[in-house]
Design an enzyme around this catalytic site. Structure first.
Site, PDB file in Angstrom:
ATOM      1  N   ASP A 123       5.566  -3.910   3.894  1.00  0.00           N
ATOM      2  CA  ASP A 123       5.591  -4.626   1.868  1.00  0.00           C
ATOM      3  C   ASP A 123       4.431  -4.807   1.287  1.00  0.00           C
ATOM      4  OD1 ASP A 123       7.979  -5.643   0.056  1.00  0.00           O
ATOM      5  OD2 ASP A 123       7.451  -7.840   0.823  1.00  0.00           O
ATOM      6  N   ASP A 133      10.814   0.583   3.439  1.00  0.00           N
ATOM      7  CA  ASP A 133       9.248   0.333   2.765  1.00  0.00           C
ATOM      8  C   ASP A 133       8.058   0.976   3.288  1.00  0.00           C
ATOM      9  OD1 ASP A 133      11.196  -0.489   0.528  1.00  0.00           O
ATOM     10  OD2 ASP A 133      10.606  -2.877   1.076  1.00  0.00           O
ATOM     11  N   ASP A 173      16.319 -12.254  -1.061  1.00  0.00           N
ATOM     12  CA  ASP A 173      14.800 -11.320  -1.054  1.00  0.00           C
ATOM     13  C   ASP A 173      13.650 -11.943  -1.183  1.00  0.00           C
ATOM     14  OD1 ASP A 173      16.656  -9.565  -0.910  1.00  0.00           O
ATOM     15  OD2 ASP A 173      18.022 -10.017  -2.687  1.00  0.00           O
TER      16      ASP A 173
END
Length: 323
Positions: free
Chosen positions: A47, A85, A279
């Protein structure tokens, strides 16, 4: 919502812990004649060190961790959602690399190692990251998948932890699978149609250029956990950074997990993201600390968000059955 099958996430455990926990999950699933979905989230620099930052410290540490996951799974059936990701958000994308691309090269080494180790297990299927159809074009993500080792994997996943519609995700997966096949036959990924082409034009291009039989094409899965109402669009001009991916208001649960998709390349609709988990701290370009759309301070990434959970249930499409 809690009784609907969801992915099991691993990312912060030690090798010993993840081996023990993975073994327990696959054995429990086998007793129930079910196939577990396991999301691995421990790649170094995950991330881009943002809301969900963390991961292993080095490539060697990550490889030892993957080896432990593989020992835990053993000969049991499992579907692996490998490192959300990891390919859509490379170190080079967020200014965390040097001019030689050292960390990005390491990322590809790590992903390839995980593919080779886990896909070699007798009953394990590995799917690689594509982000979602509102992020990378097909021509952008396919070279990353190829370099990430998709040739050795079962396929790829899309829309993990995002809100893109089922229709958009399915079409994106179809285009990516077609482009991978075209590239594997010697074509240039840059020539492939992307999700912004008129659909009829893209379908015609595929019919003319992709000759690979379906049996040899890469499969895909999608995340339908929170996409029942599709993505959120912020009011025009309200925010400098709307963060439409971050705890958007007024969203609903999507299609229930199933392997019945009506498409031989589309292996499953899954609930990859655990609905109801935040989130992160969504400021939308403001000074905060409150989320200006919600008037509250959002929980940290991965923490339970009761208000959002209730929202997802109440606005689910299709609606949840009453118990």
């Amino acid at each position: 919502m809690a009784h609907t099958p969801q992915a099991v996430w691993y990312g912060d455990q030690t090798p010993a812990e993840v081996e023990r926990q993975a073994r327990a999950v696959v054995r429990d699933a086998a007793r129930k004649r079910a196939v577990p979905v396991i999301a691995l989230y421990n790649v170094p620099g995950r991330d881009c060190s943002n809301y969900s930052g963390g991961g292993a410290s080095t490539t060697a540490e990550y490889q030892a961790w993957v080896d432990a996951v593989a020992r835990g799974i053993g000969g049991h059936a499992a579907m692996i959602v490998l490192e959300p990701d990891s390919l859509a958000l490379l170190p080079a994308d967020c200014g965390q690399d040097d001019e030689r691309g050292t960390r990005t090269t390491a990322r590809y080494t790590e992903v390839n190692y995980a593919v080779d180790t886990l896909e070699s297990l007798a009953r394990t299927k590995v799917y690689l990251d594509t982000g979602h159809p509102g992020w990378h074009s097909v021509t952008s993500i396919v070279p990353r998948l190829v370099r990430g080792g998709v040739a050795e994997a079962t396929g790829f996943f899309t829309n993990a932890s995002n809100y893109r519609t089922e229709e958009d995700s399915h079409w994106y997966g179809t285009l990516i699978s077609s482009c991978i096949a075209y590239a594997e036959d010697g074509g240039a990924a840059a020539d492939c149609p992307d999700q912004y082409w008129p659909r009829a034009d893209a379908q015609a291009w595929i019919a003319d250029n992709v000759k690979t039989p379906l049996s040899r094409m890469k499969h895909f899965v999608t995340d339908t956990s929170r996409n029942g109402l599709g993505p959120w669009t912020a009011p025009a001009g309200k925010y400098t950074d709307a963060q439409d991916w971050c705890n958007p208001p007024g969203r609903g649960l999507g299609d229930r997990p199933t392997t019945v998709t009506g498409d031989p390349l589309y292996d499953a609709k899954l609930w990859i993201k655990i609905p109801g988990e935040s989130d992160g701290l969504c400021l939308r370009g403001t000074a905060g600390p409150e989320d200006p759309e919600r008037g509250t301070v959002d929980p940290a990434a991965g923490d339970w968000f009761p208000e959002q959970a209730l929202e997802l249930v109440r606005l689910a499409q299709p609606p949840l059955p009453r118990r």
